[in-house]
Design a protein around this motif. Structure first.
Motif, PDB file in Angstrom:
ATOM      1  N   VAL A 459     -27.451  15.427 -12.546  1.00 28.43           N
ATOM      2  CA  VAL A 459     -26.385  16.466 -13.870  1.00 28.43           C
ATOM      3  C   VAL A 459     -27.217  17.587 -13.195  1.00 28.43           C
ATOM      4  N   GLU A 460     -26.445  18.063 -12.934  1.00 26.52           N
ATOM      5  CA  GLU A 460     -26.217  19.655 -13.415  1.00 26.52           C
ATOM      6  C   GLU A 460     -27.651  20.326 -13.502  1.00 26.52           C
ATOM      7  N   ASN A 461     -28.522  21.191 -12.734  1.00 28.29           N
ATOM      8  CA  ASN A 461     -29.640  22.014 -14.028  1.00 28.29           C
ATOM      9  C   ASN A 461     -30.656  21.426 -13.695  1.00 28.29           C
ATOM     10  N   VAL A 462     -30.824  19.749 -14.188  1.00 30.70           N
ATOM     11  CA  VAL A 462     -31.936  18.917 -13.643  1.00 30.70           C
ATOM     12  C   VAL A 462     -32.090  18.452 -13.368  1.00 30.70           C
ATOM     13  N   SER A 463     -33.897  18.534 -12.778  1.00 26.83           N
ATOM     14  CA  SER A 463     -34.160  17.681 -11.515  1.00 26.83           C
ATOM     15  C   SER A 463     -34.442  16.508 -11.856  1.00 26.83           C
ATOM     16  N   LYS A 464     -34.208  15.246 -11.368  1.00 31.52           N
ATOM     17  CA  LYS A 464     -33.900  14.092 -11.494  1.00 31.52           C
ATOM     18  C   LYS A 464     -35.667  13.287 -11.732  1.00 31.52           C
ATOM     19  N   GLU A 465     -36.754  14.442 -11.518  1.00 33.69           N
ATOM     20  CA  GLU A 465     -37.749  13.805 -12.308  1.00 33.69           C
ATOM     21  C   GLU A 465     -38.115  14.607 -13.977  1.00 33.69           C
ATOM     22  N   ASP A 466     -37.126  15.788 -14.291  1.00 35.02           N
ATOM     23  CA  ASP A 466     -37.026  15.866 -15.586  1.00 35.02           C
ATOM     24  C   ASP A 466     -36.095  14.701 -15.972  1.00 35.02           C
ATOM     25  N   ALA A 467     -34.759  14.480 -15.749  1.00 41.57           N
ATOM     26  CA  ALA A 467     -34.106  13.628 -16.465  1.00 41.57           C
ATOM     27  C   ALA A 467     -34.818  12.256 -16.391  1.00 41.57           C
ATOM     28  N   LYS A 468     -35.703  11.682 -15.591  1.00 40.36           N
ATOM     29  CA  LYS A 468     -36.253  10.614 -15.997  1.00 40.36           C
ATOM     30  C   LYS A 468     -36.925  10.283 -16.891  1.00 40.36           C
ATOM     31  N   LYS A 469     -38.245  11.694 -16.998  1.00 37.92           N
ATOM     32  CA  LYS A 469     -39.298  12.142 -18.280  1.00 37.92           C
ATOM     33  C   LYS A 469     -38.065  12.022 -19.560  1.00 37.92           C
ATOM     34  N   MET A 470     -37.051  12.662 -19.658  1.00 29.94           N
ATOM     35  CA  MET A 470     -36.434  12.690 -20.536  1.00 29.94           C
ATOM     36  C   MET A 470     -35.762  11.463 -20.973  1.00 29.94           C
ATOM     37  N   LEU A 471     -35.033  10.626 -20.620  1.00 30.50           N
ATOM     38  CA  LEU A 471     -34.977   8.944 -20.654  1.00 30.50           C
ATOM     39  C   LEU A 471     -36.218   8.369 -21.340  1.00 30.50           C
ATOM     40  N   GLU A 472     -36.805   8.102 -20.443  1.00 32.56           N
ATOM     41  CA  GLU A 472     -38.466   7.700 -20.766  1.00 32.56           C
ATOM     42  C   GLU A 472     -38.715   7.433 -22.492  1.00 32.56           C
ATOM     43  N   LEU A 473     -38.882   8.831 -22.561  1.00 33.58           N
ATOM     44  CA  LEU A 473     -38.842   9.698 -23.454  1.00 33.58           C
ATOM     45  C   LEU A 473     -38.357   9.293 -24.608  1.00 33.58           C
ATOM     46  N   ILE A 551     -29.267   0.861 -24.608  1.00 36.44           N
ATOM     47  CA  ILE A 551     -31.440   1.090 -23.706  1.00 36.44           C
ATOM     48  C   ILE A 551     -31.265   0.598 -22.583  1.00 36.44           C
ATOM     49  N   GLU A 552     -30.241  -0.371 -22.658  1.00 33.37           N
ATOM     50  CA  GLU A 552     -30.020  -1.287 -21.053  1.00 33.37           C
ATOM     51  C   GLU A 552     -29.508   0.200 -19.939  1.00 33.37           C
ATOM     52  N   ARG A 553     -28.464   1.051 -20.664  1.00 41.70           N
ATOM     53  CA  ARG A 553     -27.783   1.593 -20.348  1.00 41.70           C
ATOM     54  C   ARG A 553     -29.096   2.704 -19.438  1.00 41.70           C
ATOM     55  N   ILE A 554     -29.663   3.038 -20.530  1.00 34.73           N
ATOM     56  CA  ILE A 554     -30.642   4.398 -20.417  1.00 34.73           C
ATOM     57  C   ILE A 554     -31.954   3.615 -19.403  1.00 34.73           C
ATOM     58  N   ASP A 555     -31.692   2.849 -19.370  1.00 27.95           N
ATOM     59  CA  ASP A 555     -33.244   1.791 -18.253  1.00 27.95           C
ATOM     60  C   ASP A 555     -32.078   2.262 -17.627  1.00 27.95           C
ATOM     61  N   ARG A 556     -31.405   1.658 -17.311  1.00 25.14           N
ATOM     62  CA  ARG A 556     -30.075   1.200 -15.494  1.00 25.14           C
ATOM     63  C   ARG A 556     -30.253   3.139 -14.894  1.00 25.14           C
ATOM     64  N   ALA A 557     -30.064   4.027 -15.446  1.00 20.82           N
ATOM     65  CA  ALA A 557     -29.765   5.426 -15.479  1.00 20.82           C
ATOM     66  C   ALA A 557     -31.923   5.495 -14.618  1.00 20.82           C
ATOM     67  N   ILE A 558     -32.277   5.556 -15.103  1.00 15.47           N
ATOM     68  CA  ILE A 558     -34.199   4.889 -14.974  1.00 15.47           C
ATOM     69  C   ILE A 558     -34.327   4.965 -13.566  1.00 15.47           C
ATOM     70  N   ASN A 559     -33.723   3.852 -13.485  1.00 16.36           N
ATOM     71  CA  ASN A 559     -34.001   2.965 -12.107  1.00 16.36           C
ATOM     72  C   ASN A 559     -33.068   3.959 -10.958  1.00 16.36           C
ATOM     73  N   ALA A 560     -32.259   4.265 -11.055  1.00 16.67           N
ATOM     74  CA  ALA A 560     -31.268   5.182 -10.741  1.00 16.67           C
ATOM     75  C   ALA A 560     -32.404   6.177  -9.994  1.00 16.67           C
TER      76      ALA A 560
END
Ligand code: GLU
Length: 563
Positions: A459-473, A551-560
């Motif tokens: 996603v534009e403007n959001v770093s991978k790390e931030d995105a991952k953190k958001m999804l995990e939380l 949750i399954e989709r979020i996990d999939r994204a976190i893995n990616a």
């Protein structure tokens, strides 16, 4: 009665005798048919119209257009609409020709009162409604013309006719069997009898009373007054097998069926002098005529007729295959016919199209321009006005025929699919993302694992790390029972947790203070769950998918994101 024979000699011709010679099997007179087919008892304003296609192939969009105009003119005046099959040209007929026409008309909701109202069903008191079943009727009217000395048998062979054509071409004369070229006009009874006895084939020709220096005029319902030279050609009215030509069948049928308004393609304008002459010779009142210009298409900066050969959209089956909703197509055609249909639609959002009053004199006489983009627009509006159940039913009906996999997915859980079609279907500002049913697969692919590719695009403007953190939380914060506003509050809370602004406003005031805002957070979630940056209301999507799937989709994204 007197006539001149082929040798220029005055000959006594007993036309009654000739009529009996030619039509010994016909004992009815046209007057007898007046009691078989009595005058219709309809209101004074009521119009009787017909669509009279030949079963020669698929129904053309121009045919549907003409049928719709005829149907509207009949029904909005309290009259009747007939479907008559003109199958006098057996060579051009195709298998299932009638079925194809009916399928086309009925599929678009054209209401037929009389004639072929369903497959193999003829309804009405003025039938049969197929010309090949009416041979005796035409022959009876033809016999009457012979009795009056207004029609005669012609024995000219193909070779003789082409010799005439050659002379006419060389001398730049009007083509056809007329004047000095009409050799058989003056045959005596004995000459005719001799030829018939010797088995020579013949056609029956009209003895045209027309004159080159006279004009015929009529008022066309679309084009206004039209003036043309009178017909002087002795046209064929019955072919050698006793089957009528189109011209003669049209006149006899439209008289007996009580047609008040003939609405047809403008390729028939040039035949008007023949038709009016035939009505006149038979002593019958001609109907009113209106000639529709063909539907046109933009091509290379110019305009041309929409063509069976070049344009797939010329066949009405195209609209079914693509999955355009039938009433969307009809509304588009009404829009092509009368420019003010659009105003009607704006002012009457929920009215059925049949409430619009079509006016013939508002139709273009140069040919309306067909535009698939506009059609799609109208269909999007139409689909947006349906309930989710209706969208479900129509989409399934289409998918059953054209996309089996989609059909299986849609019908696997009806409540799920209806809920899906309900996304953003609010009456004030409904989402308009599908204009035809073949767009459903792509528009809703994220709702089915079988169609969802599970990719996570950054996603534009959001770093991978931030995105991952958001999804995990978020996994621990998601409450599937939260309503829309509570759901969004959770996203705001999440934004705050990762140092993003809770409100867009807050971010705009001080963009240096935050890496992004709540909108970016929702984008991350949207991409994780749907694989796209634009989608219908995400909260509804998530509720419909169910917590496990989310949750399954979020996990999939976190893995990616971890790769
Ligand atoms: N059978 C003619 C056609 O196929 C009908 C013309 C008319 O409507 O009179 O176009």
């Amino acid at each position: 009665m007197f006539g001149y024979n082929a040798h220029g000699k005055v000959d006594i011709m007993d036309y009654n005798k000739l009529a009996d010679l030619l039509f010994s099997h016909i004992d009815k007179t046209p007057a007898d048919y007046d009691s078989v087919y009595p005058k219709r008892e309809l209101g004074e304003e009521a119009k009787v119209t017909r669509f009279a296609p030949s079963p020669t192939g698929f129904l053309h969009i121009g045919g549907l257009f003409a049928a719709l105009i005829s149907e509207r003119i009949a029904h909005q005046s309290g009259g009747k609409f007939i479907l008559r099959i003109e199958d006098t040209d057996k060579k051009r007929e195709v298998e299932n020709g009638v079925e194809r026409i009916l399928e086309g008309l009925l599929g678009f909701g054209i209401k037929i009162d009389e004639g072929f109202t369903d497959f193999d069903v003829q309804t009405g008191d003025y039938g049969p409604y197929k010309q090949s079943e009416r041979a005796e009727i035409y022959q009876c009217f033809a016999k009457e013309l012979v009795k009056k000395g207004m029609a005669y048998p012609c024995f000219c062979t193909e070779d003789e006719l082409s010799a005439i054509r050659e002379v006419q071409e060389a001398e730049k004369l009007l083509p056809g069997y007329w004047g000095k070229f009409a050799k058989c006009r003056d045959l005596s009874f004995d000459e005719i009898k001799e030829k018939i006895d010797s088995g020579l084939p013949y056609v029956l020709r009209l003895k045209s009373p027309g004159s080159e220096d006279r004009k015929v005029s009529f008022k066309d319902g679309i084009r206004g007054k039209i003036e043309m030279p009178e017909n002087i050609v002795d046209v064929v009215i019955l072919k050698s097998d006793g089957i009528p030509t189109y011209h003669f069948a049209h006149v006899v049928d439209d008289y007996l069926m009580g047609t008040t308004n003939v609405i047809r393609g403008d390729e028939w304008i040039s035949s008007i002098p023949i038709h009016l002459q035939m009505f006149y010779m038979l002593g019958l009142k001609a109907p009113k005529y209106a000639h529709i210009a063909p539907i046109m298409k933009e091509d290379d900066g110019g305009k041309r007729k929409i063509s069976k050969r070049k344009d797939p959209e010329a066949a009405v089956t195209y609209y079914d295959e693509e999955g355009y909703p039938a009433d969307g197509v009809i509304e588009y055609l009404l829009n092509l016919a009368n420019y003010n249909f659009e105003d009607f639609r704006k002012a009457n959002k929920n009215a059925h199209w049949s409430e619009f009053k079509l006016e013939m004199n508002k139709m273009s006489n140069s040919g309306a321009l067909f535009d698939l983009v506009k059609l799609n627009d109208i269909c999007k509006n139409k689909i947006a006005s349906y309930t989710s159940e209706k969208v479900y039913d129509l989409a399934c009906e289409w998918a059953k025929k054209y996309d089996k996999e989609l059909f299986t997915l849609l019908t696997r859980d009806k409540d799920f699919s209806v809920a899906m079609f309900g996304f953003d279907r609010n009456p004030d500002k409904p989402r308009k993302d599908i204009g035809k049913w073949n767009e459903v697969r792509n528009a809703f692919s994220f709702m089915f694992d079988e169609l969802f590719d599970g990719k996570y695009d950054e996603v534009e403007n959001v770093s991978k790390e931030d995105a991952k953190k958001m999804l995990e939380l978020y996994k621990d914060m998601y409450d599937e029972n939260a309503d829309n506003s509570a759901w969004f509050d959770t996203l705001k809370d999440l934004a705050e947790k990762v140092g993003f602004a809770r409100e867009v406003k807050e971010y705009k005031k001080n963009p240096e203070a935050f890496p992004g805002h709540v909108g970016d957070v929702s984008n991350v979630l949207r991409v994780a769950v749907t694989g796209r940056t634009k989608s219908p209301d995400l909260c509804s999507i998530m509720k419909t998918l169910g917590k496990d799937k989310v949750i399954e989709r979020i996990d999939r994204a976190i893995n990616a994101l971890a790769i």
